[in-house]
Design a protein around this motif. Structure first.
Motif, PDB file in Angstrom:
ATOM      1  N   SER A 110       0.856  -1.199   0.000  1.00  0.00           N
ATOM      2  CA  SER A 110       0.000   0.000   0.000  1.00  0.00           C
ATOM      3  C   SER A 110       0.886   1.241   0.000  1.00  0.00           C
ATOM      4  O   SER A 110       2.113   1.142   0.152  1.00  0.00           O
ATOM      5  N   GLY A 111       0.246   2.393  -0.123  1.00  0.00           N
ATOM      6  CA  GLY A 111       0.980   3.651  -0.064  1.00  0.00           C
ATOM      7  C   GLY A 111       1.637   3.841   1.297  1.00  0.00           C
ATOM      8  O   GLY A 111       2.767   4.325   1.403  1.00  0.00           O
ATOM      9  N   ALA A 112       0.931   3.455   2.347  1.00  0.00           N
ATOM     10  CA  ALA A 112       1.473   3.584   3.699  1.00  0.00           C
ATOM     11  C   ALA A 112       2.738   2.744   3.844  1.00  0.00           C
ATOM     12  O   ALA A 112       3.744   3.200   4.400  1.00  0.00           O
ATOM     13  N   ASN A 115       5.712   4.426   2.067  1.00  0.00           N
ATOM     14  CA  ASN A 115       6.306   5.523   2.840  1.00  0.00           C
ATOM     15  C   ASN A 115       7.136   4.997   4.002  1.00  0.00           C
ATOM     16  O   ASN A 115       8.256   5.453   4.240  1.00  0.00           O
ATOM     17  N   HIS A 139      -0.619  13.688   4.810  1.00  0.00           N
ATOM     18  CA  HIS A 139      -1.250  12.378   4.996  1.00  0.00           C
ATOM     19  C   HIS A 139      -0.898  11.816   6.369  1.00  0.00           C
ATOM     20  O   HIS A 139       0.142  12.152   6.930  1.00  0.00           O
ATOM     21  N   THR A 141       0.369   9.128   7.201  1.00  0.00           N
ATOM     22  CA  THR A 141       1.685   8.480   7.233  1.00  0.00           C
ATOM     23  C   THR A 141       2.833   9.485   7.234  1.00  0.00           C
ATOM     24  O   THR A 141       3.994   9.096   7.231  1.00  0.00           O
ATOM     25  N   HIS A 142       2.520  10.774   7.224  1.00  0.00           N
ATOM     26  CA  HIS A 142       3.565  11.801   7.240  1.00  0.00           C
ATOM     27  C   HIS A 142       3.778  12.343   8.655  1.00  0.00           C
ATOM     28  O   HIS A 142       4.125  13.506   8.830  1.00  0.00           O
ATOM     29  N   GLY A 186       4.102  16.187  -0.742  1.00  0.00           N
ATOM     30  CA  GLY A 186       3.075  15.275  -1.251  1.00  0.00           C
ATOM     31  C   GLY A 186       1.911  15.232  -0.299  1.00  0.00           C
ATOM     32  O   GLY A 186       2.122  15.157   0.906  1.00  0.00           O
ATOM     33  N   TYR A 187       0.691  15.288  -0.841  1.00  0.00           N
ATOM     34  CA  TYR A 187      -0.462  15.566  -0.003  1.00  0.00           C
ATOM     35  C   TYR A 187      -1.708  14.825  -0.438  1.00  0.00           C
ATOM     36  O   TYR A 187      -1.807  14.343  -1.554  1.00  0.00           O
ATOM     37  N   SER A 188      -2.688  14.792   0.496  1.00  0.00           N
ATOM     38  CA  SER A 188      -3.958  14.119   0.216  1.00  0.00           C
ATOM     39  C   SER A 188      -5.092  15.104  -0.013  1.00  0.00           C
ATOM     40  O   SER A 188      -6.156  14.724  -0.498  1.00  0.00           O
ATOM     41  N   ASP A 213       5.683  12.182  -2.121  1.00  0.00           N
ATOM     42  CA  ASP A 213       4.614  11.176  -2.026  1.00  0.00           C
ATOM     43  C   ASP A 213       3.512  11.624  -2.985  1.00  0.00           C
ATOM     44  O   ASP A 213       2.708  12.488  -2.663  1.00  0.00           O
ATOM     45  N   ALA A 215       0.949   9.989  -4.220  1.00  0.00           N
ATOM     46  CA  ALA A 215      -0.172   9.042  -4.220  1.00  0.00           C
ATOM     47  C   ALA A 215      -1.388   9.569  -4.974  1.00  0.00           C
ATOM     48  O   ALA A 215      -2.023   8.836  -5.728  1.00  0.00           O
ATOM     49  N   HIS A 216      -1.687  10.849  -4.775  1.00  0.00           N
ATOM     50  CA  HIS A 216      -2.895  11.393  -5.407  1.00  0.00           C
ATOM     51  C   HIS A 216      -2.709  11.726  -6.878  1.00  0.00           C
ATOM     52  O   HIS A 216      -3.634  11.574  -7.669  1.00  0.00           O
ATOM     53  N   THR A 240       0.660   5.505  -4.460  1.00  0.00           N
ATOM     54  CA  THR A 240      -0.257   4.380  -4.523  1.00  0.00           C
ATOM     55  C   THR A 240      -0.453   4.095  -6.009  1.00  0.00           C
ATOM     56  O   THR A 240      -0.172   4.943  -6.850  1.00  0.00           O
ATOM     57  N   HIS A 242      -3.560   2.901  -7.014  1.00  0.00           N
ATOM     58  CA  HIS A 242      -5.017   2.765  -7.215  1.00  0.00           C
ATOM     59  C   HIS A 242      -5.770   4.087  -7.305  1.00  0.00           C
ATOM     60  O   HIS A 242      -6.984   4.097  -7.396  1.00  0.00           O
ATOM     61  N   LYS A 243      -5.072   5.205  -7.237  1.00  0.00           N
ATOM     62  CA  LYS A 243      -5.793   6.479  -7.288  1.00  0.00           C
ATOM     63  C   LYS A 243      -5.835   6.957  -8.744  1.00  0.00           C
ATOM     64  O   LYS A 243      -6.389   6.264  -9.575  1.00  0.00           O
TER      65      LYS A 243
HETATM   66  C1  LIG Z   1      -3.655   7.635  -0.156  1.00  0.00           C
HETATM   67  C2  LIG Z   1      -2.365   8.171   0.324  1.00  0.00           C
HETATM   68  C3  LIG Z   1      -1.427   7.354   0.989  1.00  0.00           C
HETATM   69  C4  LIG Z   1      -1.733   5.984   1.517  1.00  0.00           C
HETATM   70  O1  LIG Z   1      -2.079   5.009   0.678  1.00  0.00           O
HETATM   71  P1  LIG Z   1      -2.710   3.645   1.217  1.00  0.00           P
HETATM   72  O2  LIG Z   1      -2.599   2.747   0.055  1.00  0.00           O
HETATM   73  O3  LIG Z   1      -4.089   3.951   1.656  1.00  0.00           O
HETATM   74  O4  LIG Z   1      -1.861   3.180   2.362  1.00  0.00           O
HETATM   75  C5  LIG Z   1      -0.195   7.900   1.292  1.00  0.00           C
HETATM   76  N1  LIG Z   1       0.093   9.178   0.985  1.00  0.00           N
HETATM   77  C6  LIG Z   1      -0.782   9.990   0.387  1.00  0.00           C
HETATM   78  C7  LIG Z   1      -0.395  11.393   0.076  1.00  0.00           C
HETATM   79  C8  LIG Z   1      -2.047   9.523   0.054  1.00  0.00           C
HETATM   80  O5  LIG Z   1      -2.930  10.350  -0.511  1.00  0.00           O
END
Ligand SMILES: *Cc1c(COP(=O)(O)O)cnc(C)c1O
Length: 457
Positions: A110-112, A115, A139, A141-142, A186-188, A213, A215-216, A240, A242-243
């Protein structure tokens, strides 16, 4: 024998996805091929370790190689790896090409996990990591105190300015004073394009590892409508899959540096980053890789390398801008005054006096799915945030365009006005308002059914 209840529920979920409009910016709909690869017999296979690239010249197609599988080197702990190795190599090669990287690790679950592996690869317990404040769009995880990473490393945070951009001055001030081991961008919940060059300059001054990061926005980078941090001096990019990238649920780490044998214990230098990362993913933080998911990642990367994906990425941003513009016209106040990517952050409280949570619930009742989100310096509690976060990756996959965005913005406005009239969350489900919600719901379903999911038909 009676089929397991799970399959009945899967059918319900398929229907929910088909009849509703997915506005959660971190969700998407995968292709049939991605789904098929993920639901494959590779789930039966153990393959701890890594495939090797030794003896394979760059760009060699597997169908063209004359090397017998059994003589190909790998660093695996189990036999029977012939096909798994080929698939994982394909995924790695495609990811490297897609993101201009020297190395890719496709194994993070996963993204977590991705990181956490990077922190583990580069830092010792107690080392400092500078990342964006969660309340300003970062996020969990940050550095959120509830995570394992936050108990191991010392997280410092920078925030955003009132106009919604990164507070680069604050970032620089903290970096110069604290000399963090990692600077993380990197941000959500962020709707602007980061100035990677500016952060890279700061990072080089203090000797930090530059980590992005993405991910988005990975799909936007792959599609060429967002800058790639690896082209702007960053050493590592996590994401990630899957986004916006529209692959299976999973993580990915890309890096710059030398790729060497994972058997030697590498020193912690920037050129050794790829190998440090490999070791941090396995055996550092994970066990056996999910090769069925890696196969689906390979398929998704293959799709993202096609010209049609560039068009998809362009349309995501075009749609987000159209949605933002119409929402503003209808009286919504947007964080950052609009959007530069796939995501829109709406201050519902300031716009209509309605909480983000109530608005989220009300929109759910009409088949519009999004999530309540805290805003920078939110005065409300974290579980009753003032804003909602929405985005266009999923509805763009369904083929919707700017005309549909305007319809969605108008429905959102109708729902917001209903919320004002109803006054409190408890009464959302009162009989009195059911017909009003039903009227909008019917229109949403009608539109949704006109745009089938990629896995339908
Ligand atoms: C979604 C996201 C993650 C985590 O991804 P998971 O697959 O849910 O663990 C990490 N960092 C950012 C910036 C995200 O948006």
């Amino acid at each position: 024998m009676k089929k397991d209840l799970v399959f009945d529920l899967l059918k319900q979920e398929k229907l929910r996805q088909r009849k509703g409009l997915e506005l959660i910016p971190s969700e998407n709909y995968v292709s049939k091929d991605v789904l098929t690869a993920m639901g494959s017999v590779l789930t039966n296979k153990y393959s701890e370790g890594y495939p090797s690239f030794e003896g394979i010249s760059e760009g060699t197609l597997w169908s063209e190689t004359k090397i017998a599988d059994k003589v190909l080197p790998n660093y695996r702990y189990y036999g029977g790896q012939a096909n798994v190795d080929r698939i994982e190599r394909l995924a790695i090669r495609r990811a490297m090409k897609l993101f201009h990287a020297d190395h890719a690790n496709v194994q993070p679950h996963s993204g977590a996990n991705a990181n956490e592996a990077v922190y583990f690869a580069w830092c010792e317990p107690g080392d400092k990591i500078l990342a964006m404040n969660l309340a300003h769009g970062g996020h969990l995880t940050h550095g959120s105190p509830v995570t394992r990473s936050a108990k191991i490393y010392k997280f410092l945070s920078y925030g955003t300015t009132p106009d919604g951009d990164i507070d680069y001055k604050e970032l620089e001030k903290i970096a110069l004073k604290e000399k963090p081991k990692i600077i993380l961008v990197g941000y959500s919940a962020f709707m602007k394009v980061p100035d990677f060059d500016r952060v890279a300059k700061i990072g080089k001054k203090v000797g930090a590892l530059l980590m992005a990061d993405m991910a988005h926005v990975a799909g936007l980078i792959a599609g060429g409508v967002h800058p790639n941090p690896l082209d702007h001096g960053f050493h590592v990019m996590t994401t990630t899959t899957h986004k916006t990238l529209r692959g299976p649920r999973g993580g990915l780490i890309l890096s710059k540096g030398n790729v060497a044998s994972p058997l030697k214990k590498p020193e912690k230098t920037l050129t050794n980053i790829p190998i440090l990362i490999d070791r941090a993913v396995f055996p550092g933080t994970q066990g056996g890789p999910l090769e069925h998911v890696i196969a689906a990642k390979a398929v998704a990367f293959g799709e993202a390398l096609q010209p049609s994906f560039k068009k998809y990425a362009r349309n995501i941003v075009k749609n987000a801008k159209a949605l933002a513009k119409r929402l503003q016209k209808n009286g919504f106040i947007l964080q950052g005054g609009g959007t530069e990517n796939h995501l829109v952050l709406v201050n519902v409280k300031e716009s209509f006096g309605v909480s983000g949570k109530m608005f989220e619930k009300a929109l759910d009742m009409v088949g519009l799915t999004l999530n309540a989100n805290a805003l920078p310096c939110d005065k409300e509690a974290a579980f009753r945030p003032s804003g909602v976060r929405l985005g266009t990756p999923a509805i763009t996959t369904r083929g919707m365009g700017t005309a549909e965005m305007e319809k969605i913005a108008d429905w959102m406005t109708e729902v917001a006005k209903l919320c004002v009239e109803i006054g409190n969350e408890k009464d959302l489900t009162s009989k009195k308002y059911a017909p009003a919600f039903e009227k909008i719901h019917k229109q949403v379903v009608k539109l949704a059914l006109k745009f089938p999911l990629p896995t339908e038909g």
